[in-house]
Design a protein around this motif. Structure first.
Motif, PDB file in Angstrom:
ATOM      1  N   THR A 179      10.272  17.639  15.926  1.00 56.61           N
ATOM      2  CA  THR A 179       9.997  18.870  16.960  1.00 56.61           C
ATOM      3  C   THR A 179       8.823  18.654  17.805  1.00 56.61           C
ATOM      4  O   THR A 179       8.922  19.018  18.845  1.00 56.61           O
ATOM      5  CB  THR A 179       9.714  20.256  15.952  1.00 56.61           C
ATOM      6  N   SER A 204      15.137  25.042  23.274  1.00 59.69           N
ATOM      7  CA  SER A 204      13.837  24.609  24.010  1.00 59.69           C
ATOM      8  C   SER A 204      12.890  25.683  24.087  1.00 59.69           C
ATOM      9  O   SER A 204      11.806  25.247  23.975  1.00 59.69           O
ATOM     10  CB  SER A 204      14.301  23.969  25.455  1.00 59.69           C
ATOM     11  N   LYS A 252       9.883  16.275  20.729  1.00 61.57           N
ATOM     12  CA  LYS A 252      10.691  17.151  21.699  1.00 61.57           C
ATOM     13  C   LYS A 252       9.743  18.076  22.446  1.00 61.57           C
ATOM     14  O   LYS A 252       9.853  18.048  23.652  1.00 61.57           O
ATOM     15  CB  LYS A 252      11.630  17.801  20.858  1.00 61.57           C
ATOM     16  N   GLU A 267       9.541  17.675  26.546  1.00 66.05           N
ATOM     17  CA  GLU A 267       9.928  18.562  27.373  1.00 66.05           C
ATOM     18  C   GLU A 267       8.624  18.987  28.312  1.00 66.05           C
ATOM     19  O   GLU A 267       8.869  19.707  29.513  1.00 66.05           O
ATOM     20  CB  GLU A 267      10.310  19.816  26.638  1.00 66.05           C
TER      21      GLU A 267
END
Length: 489
Positions: free
Chosen positions: A316, A425, A319, A323
């Motif tokens: 996580t 997201s 990510k 992002e």
């Protein structure tokens, strides 16, 4: 067929308002829980059963007001069903036995303040009677009885919709506490408004149900205060009320705002350049964020700390960092998830166009509200990344949900996947400690409103249809896409 605990709203498909008999649809007495009907049979405790309150009938099922409210519920279902909000909906539906427990868990009523709890319990008998009396009188159908594709978070309660019981009960408590502690009246009332709003997000109430409930609460309390025995007990309880510790220095805490001064020149250029398509004075329905000391903000901070301790896996965190640092456009998040093919050049151009539009209106509102980041209100919460601008509304949530809305229209078969990825997201930004769930919900609401307005613009619509016709679905070959290209789902 109803979609219970669904995350996303289907496209609104209301019961035909041209159908004869639409106004005859009711929440019939046969559908009620017998124990609730017994409340009416038992009657009130202090007030007369014959006492009538000035509660107007609900809007007709076929009215423009009801149509608008159903459309509003679809908007809420799309934008506001964050994990946090779903958790709160379930807690307030089945996790409590009495409404005052919501105020106790929020720190607004001390569990040791038995006189205040006793006063609220005393009021309950008369209030519950009034609620059920008018529910039975009006028999307003639940929203999903008129709109058979509205997805529900919880099952419809076994009684009519109008007025809202949750709204009435919690607002009665808010009125009592506001009388006991006028300095903090806004906080008590806001908590009640939030509870009622979550029942709308859940799909079981129209907004007008809550309006009627709040009016009924005020009228019942006014009548109870005319009773000398009740009033004496009420004033005695007021003297002994234990003011909540969580609201100490609330005014000073509410003044904490994000300092945008370092970014002011950069952001001012965006605002000065104006939007590309929509008028700069376009109005959006976006409420101000909650105060820093509101029960909602305190609960959201607790939720963020729980997630920080439980959900920051290495995957996580990777990510989150990707992002934040490595994406070049909205499409990258979907491409990594296997939901976008970079052969879609026209779609990427469309994303760039809507992102410029979105950036203007988001920046304007970030400056308007200057909401402090979660870590500025709670020093025990750590953040993985540190954005240089205010928190509300979330730009990430808005950008990705706007992209998801476009892709869902281009490829309806995968709509849930696009929207789920946008939601995921946004939730990762919450896990990162930089956004409240309400930031994400506001961002998605902005995305929906901008999307609706852009599609009414002829210049934009031409570019949009060009991109839609040439769209290559994820995992599809060019030949497969050409064979079905441009078809509407």
């Amino acid at each position: 067929m109803l979609c219970v605990t669904a995350l996303f709203s289907c496209a609104p498909v209301f019961v035909s308002y041209a159908d004869d008999g639409i106004d005859d649809i009711r929440f019939e007495q046969s559908m009620w829980d017998k124990d609730l009907l017994q409340i009416i049979e038992d009657g009130p405790y202090l007030l007369s059963a014959d006492l009538e309150f000035d509660i107007a009938p609900p809007p007709h099922n076929s009215s423009e007001i009801t149509k608008g409210e159903l459309a509003e519920l679809h908007h809420m279902a799309e934008a506001e069903r964050s994990s946090y909000t779903l958790e709160r909906i379930h807690y307030e539906h089945t996790g409590i036995k009495k409404a005052y427990e919501i105020f106790v868990s929020s720190g607004y009523i001390s569990p040791l303040d038995m006189k205040t709890i006793g006063m609220i319990s005393l009021i309950d008998r008369d209030l519950d009677y009034a609620i059920m009396k008018y529910k039975k009188h009006f028999l307003r159908p639940r929203p999903s009885q008129l709109d058979d594709v509205l997805p529900l978070v919880i099952e419809n309660p076994p009684h009519a919709a109008y007025p809202s019981g949750h709204a009435t009960q919690t607002y009665m408590i808010a009125l009592v506490l506001s009388d006991f502690d006028p300095e903090h009246a806004d906080y008590y009332k806001q908590l009640s408004l939030d509870v009622a709003h979550r029942r709308e997000i859940a799909g079981v109430h129209y907004p007008s149900d809550g309006v009627a409930g709040r009016k009924l609460a005020g009228l019942v309390l006014d009548e109870l205060k005319k009773n000398a025995v009740f009033l004496k007990k009420f004033e005695e309880t007021k003297v002994s009320f234990i003011k909540p510790d969580v609201l100490v220095d609330a005014a000073q805490r509410d003044e904490i705002r994000f300092d945008d001064s370092n970014m002011e020149k950069i952001w001012s250029k965006i605002v000065e350049s104006g939007p590309y398509i929509l008028p700069s004075d376009t109005v959006f329905n976006l409420p101000a964020p909650h105060k820093n000391t509101d029960a909602q903000t305190i609960a959201e901070l607790a939720y963020l700390k729980k997630n920080a301790s439980m959900k920051r896996s290495d995957q996580t965190v990777q990510k989150i960092l990707f992002e934040d640092n490595d994406i070049t456009g909205m499409q990258d998040v979907f491409e990594v998830a296997g939901l976008f093919d970079k052969e879609n050049f026209k779609t990427m151009e469309l994303f760039n166009l809507v992102n410029k539009e979105l950036k203007y209106f988001l920046t304007e509102r970030k400056f308007e509200f200057s909401r402090a980041r979660p870590t500025e209100l709670d020093a025990t919460l750590t953040s993985i990344i540190k954005p240089a601008h205010a928190s509300y509304p979330s730009g990430n949530a808005a950008q990705l949900y706007l992209a998801a809305l476009i892709l869902s229209d281009f490829d309806p078969d995968n709509a849930d996947h696009y929207k789920a990825e946008a939601y995921a997201s946004a939730e990762r930004r919450e896990i990162a400690g930089i956004h409240y769930p309400s930031d994400s919900e506001a961002g998605r609401s902005m995305a929906l409103q901008i999307f609706e307005r852009l599609k009414n613009n002829p210049v934009f619509l031409k570019k949009y249809e060009d991109a839609k016709t040439s769209y290559v679905k994820p995992g599809a070959t060019v030949e497969e896409n050409t064979a079905g290209g441009g078809e509407e789902g």
